[in-house]
Write a protein that holds these residues in place. Sequence first.
Motif, PDB file in Angstrom:
ATOM      1  N   LEU A 237       0.825  -1.223   0.000  1.00  0.00           N
ATOM      2  CA  LEU A 237       0.000   0.000   0.000  1.00  0.00           C
ATOM      3  C   LEU A 237       0.858   1.273   0.000  1.00  0.00           C
ATOM      4  N   GLY A 238       2.178   1.103  -0.016  1.00  0.00           N
ATOM      5  CA  GLY A 238       3.065   2.274  -0.006  1.00  0.00           C
ATOM      6  C   GLY A 238       3.075   2.995   1.332  1.00  0.00           C
ATOM      7  N   LEU A 239       2.893   2.243   2.416  1.00  0.00           N
ATOM      8  CA  LEU A 239       2.888   2.834   3.764  1.00  0.00           C
ATOM      9  C   LEU A 239       4.225   2.560   4.443  1.00  0.00           C
ATOM     10  N   PHE A 240       4.640   3.443   5.345  1.00  0.00           N
ATOM     11  CA  PHE A 240       5.817   3.119   6.163  1.00  0.00           C
ATOM     12  C   PHE A 240       5.382   2.314   7.381  1.00  0.00           C
ATOM     13  N   VAL A 241       6.370   1.749   8.062  1.00  0.00           N
ATOM     14  CA  VAL A 241       6.118   0.869   9.201  1.00  0.00           C
ATOM     15  C   VAL A 241       6.737   1.492  10.442  1.00  0.00           C
ATOM     16  N   THR A 242       5.979   1.490  11.552  1.00  0.00           N
ATOM     17  CA  THR A 242       6.542   1.980  12.816  1.00  0.00           C
ATOM     18  C   THR A 242       6.562   0.847  13.846  1.00  0.00           C
ATOM     19  N   GLY A 243       7.307   1.092  14.926  1.00  0.00           N
ATOM     20  CA  GLY A 243       7.328   0.180  16.063  1.00  0.00           C
ATOM     21  C   GLY A 243       7.324   1.001  17.330  1.00  0.00           C
ATOM     22  N   SER A 244       6.529   0.584  18.309  1.00  0.00           N
ATOM     23  CA  SER A 244       6.361   1.386  19.525  1.00  0.00           C
ATOM     24  C   SER A 244       6.010   0.505  20.708  1.00  0.00           C
ATOM     25  N   SER A 245       6.098   1.112  21.900  1.00  0.00           N
ATOM     26  CA  SER A 245       5.838   0.328  23.112  1.00  0.00           C
ATOM     27  C   SER A 245       4.367   0.334  23.518  1.00  0.00           C
ATOM     28  N   ASP A 246       3.639   1.446  23.256  1.00  0.00           N
ATOM     29  CA  ASP A 246       2.289   1.607  23.814  1.00  0.00           C
ATOM     30  C   ASP A 246       2.352   1.577  25.346  1.00  0.00           C
ATOM     31  N   TYR A 247       3.355   2.284  25.857  1.00  0.00           N
ATOM     32  CA  TYR A 247       3.607   2.373  27.310  1.00  0.00           C
ATOM     33  C   TYR A 247       2.424   3.013  28.030  1.00  0.00           C
ATOM     34  N   HIS A 248       2.006   2.407  29.152  1.00  0.00           N
ATOM     35  CA  HIS A 248       0.920   2.952  29.985  1.00  0.00           C
ATOM     36  C   HIS A 248       1.378   3.088  31.451  1.00  0.00           C
ATOM     37  N   GLY A 249       2.686   3.352  31.691  1.00  0.00           N
ATOM     38  CA  GLY A 249       3.172   3.373  33.074  1.00  0.00           C
ATOM     39  C   GLY A 249       3.062   1.985  33.673  1.00  0.00           C
ATOM     40  N   VAL A 250       2.627   1.909  34.950  1.00  0.00           N
ATOM     41  CA  VAL A 250       2.503   0.594  35.582  1.00  0.00           C
ATOM     42  C   VAL A 250       1.168  -0.077  35.233  1.00  0.00           C
ATOM     43  N   GLY A 251       0.350   0.584  34.386  1.00  0.00           N
ATOM     44  CA  GLY A 251      -0.952   0.025  34.023  1.00  0.00           C
ATOM     45  C   GLY A 251      -0.860  -1.188  33.116  1.00  0.00           C
TER      46      GLY A 251
END
Length: 281
Positions: A237-251
């Motif tokens: 689709l011609g999209l770039f790719v990301t990577g992340s933590s989705d950090y929520h603190g201690v939640g």
Amino acid sequence: MRIDLHTHSTASDGTQPPAGVVSSAALAGLDVFALTDHDTTTGWDEAAAAAAYHGIELVRGIEISCQHQGVSIHLLGYLQDPTAPGLLEELVRSRQGRQTRAQRMVELLSQDLQLHWDDVLEHVDPGATIGRPHIADALVAKGIVASRYEAFAEYLYTGSPYFVPHYAPDPVRAVRLVGEAGGVAVMAHPFASKRGRVVDDAVIEAMASAGMAGLEVHHRDHSGDEVRHGVDLAASLGLFVTGSSDYHGVGKSNLLGENTTDPSVLEQIEGLATGAKVLRP
Ligand code: AMP
Ligand code: FE
Ligand code: FE
Ligand code: ZN
């Protein structure tokens, strides 16, 4: 360069205030991170001041709740103008919908459990976007469950007898509104089937046609097969790719920097955005 483009503070369902997320991000050795609270940008200013203090680069963002034929979708928006009226209107509507929905869920839960609306409010910062994690925190505080995870598994999961949906815009509309606000749209955890139902690729294709720029492929809620599929779909689709933590603190057990994004992708995001700038100390 270590870049993490998805985190939450107490402006939504994270457990640390924006400045706390910033100091944790600096401590975790990140060079760049994005604050992406659910349906709000109220954490931006505090995060900006803290980022300058800690010498870390900040991408100001948001995670927009969307819904397509009953399936919940999250859309990350980066560097949009937070005052753009079209997007703002939808966010107000979603946050209001979340408020009545949370009250309805607590009403249902209170028929079977010792839980009251005031118990939940204790865990919500003034002005924060309310979500099921705040109800979970109240259940933990009352000793009914041991963790947010257990609260979701027992009571709060999508489809539970206590679950109530809330208003959220269609994802194609949300992509357009992010674009009109000068922001860059990236679909969050698109294939996270363990969270509930996911949309099929045709919806992602429609979002791409509406101007979405990327897919968050590297995320702990994706299996190896889901990551491989995401990489292929993004390429087609011609999209770039990301990577992340989705950090929520201690939640949540998600750790800052557990997935990261390539610097060339951050450059593309900056190149496309016209609504706000990456803040550099
Ligand atoms: P809501 O926005 O109210 O629909 O709640 C969804 C939020 O709850 C997500 O953004 C996550 O932060 C959190 N969440 C979803 N599923 C779980 C789970 N199984 N355990 C813990 N937190 C969860
Ligand atoms: Fe969340
Ligand atoms: Fe999400
Ligand atoms: Zn998130």
